[in-house]
Design a protein around this motif. Structure first.
Motif, PDB file in Angstrom:
ATOM      1  N   UNK A 129      13.868 -40.742  -0.097  1.00  0.00           N
ATOM      2  CA  UNK A 129      14.205 -40.097  -1.364  1.00  0.00           C
ATOM      3  C   UNK A 129      15.075 -38.860  -1.187  1.00  0.00           C
ATOM      4  N   UNK A 130      15.110 -38.309   0.021  1.00  0.00           N
ATOM      5  CA  UNK A 130      16.000 -37.190   0.300  1.00  0.00           C
ATOM      6  C   UNK A 130      15.568 -35.848  -0.273  1.00  0.00           C
ATOM      7  N   UNK A 131      14.301 -35.714  -0.602  1.00  0.00           N
ATOM      8  CA  UNK A 131      13.793 -34.441  -1.135  1.00  0.00           C
ATOM      9  C   UNK A 131      12.899 -33.809  -0.072  1.00  0.00           C
ATOM     10  N   UNK A 132      13.097 -32.520   0.220  1.00  0.00           N
ATOM     11  CA  UNK A 132      12.320 -31.878   1.293  1.00  0.00           C
ATOM     12  C   UNK A 132      10.802 -31.974   1.120  1.00  0.00           C
ATOM     13  N   UNK A 133      10.306 -31.811  -0.088  1.00  0.00           N
ATOM     14  CA  UNK A 133       8.857 -31.880  -0.291  1.00  0.00           C
ATOM     15  C   UNK A 133       8.338 -33.293  -0.046  1.00  0.00           C
ATOM     16  N   UNK A 134       9.116 -34.299  -0.418  1.00  0.00           N
ATOM     17  CA  UNK A 134       8.693 -35.686  -0.182  1.00  0.00           C
ATOM     18  C   UNK A 134       8.777 -36.024   1.305  1.00  0.00           C
ATOM     19  N   UNK A 135       9.783 -35.489   1.991  1.00  0.00           N
ATOM     20  CA  UNK A 135       9.877 -35.691   3.440  1.00  0.00           C
ATOM     21  C   UNK A 135       8.687 -35.035   4.143  1.00  0.00           C
TER      22      UNK A 135
END
Length: 76
Positions: free
Chosen positions: A30-36
């Motif tokens: 997804x490319x979102x820091x929190x999701x990573x």
């Protein structure tokens, strides 16, 4: 893959690591820091479970996961 379907698969088989790891892959994509970070948290949990309780490796993995949780709790 649909996020809700992947999460439903995790909830349907909580002791099976494969759906959790697939969900982690999805989160990474997804490319979102929190999701990573959530993906990393999941992988740390899975890896920790592969080591004996009380082992240095398991304790370190649990420590790392524990550092992620408070930093991203609100976003997860």
């Amino acid at each position: 893959p649909d996020r809700d379907a992947l999460f439903a698969a995790v909830r349907a088989a909580p002791d099976d690591d494969l759906p959790r790891l697939v969900f982690a892959d999805y989160l990474d994509e997804q490319g979102h820091p929190a999701l990573a970070a959530r993906a990393a948290f999941i992988r740390l949990q899975v890896e920790a479970e592969a080591h004996p309780v009380g082992s240095a490796v398991r304790l370190e993995l649990v420590r790392q996961a524990g550092e992620l949780r408070p930093r991203f709790r609100d976003e997860w």
